[in-house]
Motif scaffolding. Structure first.
Motif: not given
Lengths: 328, 325
Positions: B118-119, B208-209, B214-215, B242-243
């Motif tokens: 979310l962040a 978050r990072a 990735a976004n 991100i996992m």
């Protein structure tokens, strides 16, 4: 019949340093099945124009005004829900770097099936069959085996073919291709170009080919739009523009292409650098670099039509004949 | 894959052997346990008899070889204090610590990953900023202080939950587990939250990072251009990417949570392994300290091995390089 009509589109980026007018009043239209090449150097706003049509401009960017009328619907006014229904379904996009566009941790079949299922309620098996069929269409052999592979097991050209196949899954009316051959080597580039041209002609799909490479697009596009600093400075039929460029910038671009010049001849270059989008020059944006500039250029030139079917944004267009241009 | 596993397994054994030497020599250097263990009024003959009984009169290398030999037979020595096999004593305490660590892990991943995503998706929103501010508190306030504050608020002021100790347990396959009873669960919540807070903050920041990174990737934009719902883009395209780093950290942190839940166990009087270690160090109960550290090393090495295998499940590129290797 007009498929896409972009009118006075403005996409600005609201950064800390000020407002970057990446796209600042772009107008063009596209018929069904037509191929339009948008040419310009880095930062001219050509990619942002493409993303604006799909409603995929990342913050801090925003479409601030204008209309994008796709098949009768204004996408700017219609909002996210309408655009989402069109994305991938009626308007597809192909990106520049095939190494980056496919998700590295998902198999090809997953990435293709999800695209089918995003827009149509069909069974997984049907979606998979469609994926297989489309892969064959773009010239990938052994599609069954390929479907079970991961992107890293493909070469760059193959990945771009997969990306094209994904774009074609729903037989879209319009494909926006953002420099899709830039990252590929020349032979693959030629193959992909021919492939895309063939597929678009087959399904009467309109194509917007965004590129900085005039040589690539001149053999492909029906019409060209040349962008400079967020605006279209010249547009018209490809042969006309290549044969008789009206805008000094277009002329500079064509002069800097090595193709068709005698061996050893000097290439001309455009002096100076593209302006910062945060701090655009007054009047004509090409003025500081233009050999023909004078006081009249301090007033922003509108898009005029000195020759039928040709649009140019210049006070002093090159209206000499083609022979004179080549001689000079 | 098998070649890779065998090689990886060999590396794990090597790590355990190296650790055995370090632990044994290290513990040997921290004082003479006989001074603490023996009755102050004992005479010289009695002291020598005790020293001989505990094997402390032999040279270091002989003691070490004896220890290794016994260890290979599954015997890490008898505790000086309890007079019973050290491993047995530790294993009695192990379920309590494991239970605490796993519940804390589930809490930190279950809350940390969604908050981090979310962040990462909305870094400038109020929610995003609050989550980040909260996570700074989470890992900068001392763990014991957080624990005491939790007790103060939830046990003393509000009186909702017990302040310490372990609740009612149920016997499951010979292990005493408390999370299956209501009373046990009530006792478990506060220490688990306390243990989870730090890891949660770490996971939030990491997630978050990675989400932010990735976004911005083309494959995310391409996924959107395909017309996928934002839900699918986030839950499949972003999350799976991100996992990989998140699983690494979880693996490392699970080991350290099991091994070093000491502070939490002390604050909440949780009868786990950590508390046992503190007591043993105070009494210089060498076999127990050594056994504890060896068991810890074993757990951490095993978890790392599992994480490495998990990688290949998550990241197909790792699988390929293994085949080449």
């Amino acid at each position: 019949m007009t498929l896409l009509d972009v009118r006075d589109l403005k996409t600005h980026f609201f950064t800390r340093d000020g407002v970057a007018k990446a796209v600042d009043g772009v107008t063009f239209s596209l018929e069904r099945g037509e191929i339009l090449g948008i040419v310009g150097e880095s930062g001219s706003g050509k990619s942002v124009t493409g993303f604006s049509i799909l409603g995929l401009v990342d913050p801090p960017g925003k479409v601030v005004s204008g209309q994008i009328i796709f098949d009768g619907t204004d996408l700017v006014a219609a909002g996210e829900k309408t655009i989402k229904g069109l994305r991938g379904k009626r308007i597809a996009m192909i990106f520049q770097d095939p190494m980056m566009t496919l998700n590295p941790v998902l198999r090809i079949d997953t990435q293709m099936v999800e695209t089918v299922l995003a827009h149509e309620k069909v069974s997984r098996a049907e979606a998979l069959a469609r994926a297989r069929e489309t892969l064959t269409m773009v010239g990938i052999s052994a599609p069954d085996e390929r479907l079970r592979s991961y992107p890293h097991q493909f070469s760059g050209g193959m990945r771009q073919r997969v990306a094209i196949a994904i774009a074609l899954l729903h037989k879209p009316d319009l494909i926006i291709a953002d420099e899709p051959t830039t990252a590929l080597d020349v032979t693959i580039q030629a193959q992909i170009l021919a492939e895309v041209q063939r597929l678009c002609a087959q399904s009467n799909t309109a194509l917007i080919w965004i590129t900085h490479d005039l040589a690539v697009v001149s053999g492909l596009a029906d019409r060209l739009a040349v962008m400079y600093a967020g605006r279209i400075v010249e547009e018209g039929r490809t042969a006309d523009i290549i044969g008789q460029p009206l805008h000094p910038y277009t002329r500079g671009l064509i002069g800097s292409v090595p193709q068709g010049k005698p061996h050893g001849a000097m290439l001309t270059q455009i002096n100076g650098m593209a302006p910062s989008l945060l701090n655009l020059p007054e009047g004509c944006r090409f003025r500081p670099r233009c050999p023909r500039a004078d006081e009249a250029c301090l007033v922003d030139p509108p898009l005029s039509e000195p020759i039928r079917g040709r649009g140019v944004r210049c006070v002093h267009p090159h209206l000499e004949t083609r022979d004179e241009v080549l001689a000079s | 894959m098998i070649v890779y596993l065998v090689r990886r397994f060999g590396q794990s054994l090597l790590a355990i052997a190296a650790m055995a030497v370090l632990v044994f020599v290290g513990v040997y250097a921290i004082g003479n346990p006989v001074d603490i263990l023996i009755n102050p009024e004992a005479n010289q003959a009695e002291i020598e008899a005790t020293v001989a009984r505990l094997g402390l009169d032999k040279p270091l290398w002989e003691q070490f070889l004896l220890f290794v030999w016994n260890a290979l037979h599954g015997d890490l020595g008898d505790s000086f204090v309890y007079g019973r096999p050290a491993v047995e004593i530790i294993l009695e305490r192990l379920p309590a610590t494991m239970e605490l660590a796993f519940v804390a892990l589930i809490l930190s991943v279950g809350i940390g990953v969604p908050l981090g995503v979310l962040a990462g998706l909305k870094p400038d929103s109020i929610a995003g900023r609050s989550i980040m501010a909260g996570s700074i508190l989470g890992f900068s306030l001392p763990n014991f202080w957080q624990g005491m504050l939790l007790i103060l608020v939830f046990a003393v002021l509000l009186g909702w939950l017990p302040a310490g100790g372990r609740g009612e347990t149920v016997d499951v396959l010979g292990m005493q587990l408390s999370f299956l009873t209501l009373d046990g669960l009530r006792h478990l919540i506060l220490p688990a939250v306390n243990l989870a807070l730090f890891k949660m903050s770490l996971i939030i920041r990491l997630t978050r990072a990675n989400t932010r990174e990735a976004n911005l990737q083309d494959y995310v934009k391409f996924a959107r251009a395909k017309g996928l719902s934002s839900r699918r883009v986030v839950l499949v395209h972003i999350l799976k990417n991100i996992m990989i780093p998140v699983v690494t950290i979880i693996g490392l942190e699970l080991g350290s949570m099991v091994a070093f839940a000491i502070v939490t166990e002390t604050v909440f009087a949780w009868p786990g392994m950590g508390k046992l270690l503190i007591d043993s160090i105070n009494l210089l109960d060498r076999p127990l300290i050594v056994a504890y550290l060896m068991l810890t090393v074993f757990i951490i090495v095993t978890i790392n091995l599992v994480v490495d295998v998990l990688y290949s499940v998550l990241d197909p590129r790792v699988r390929l390089s293994e085949v080449k290797g």
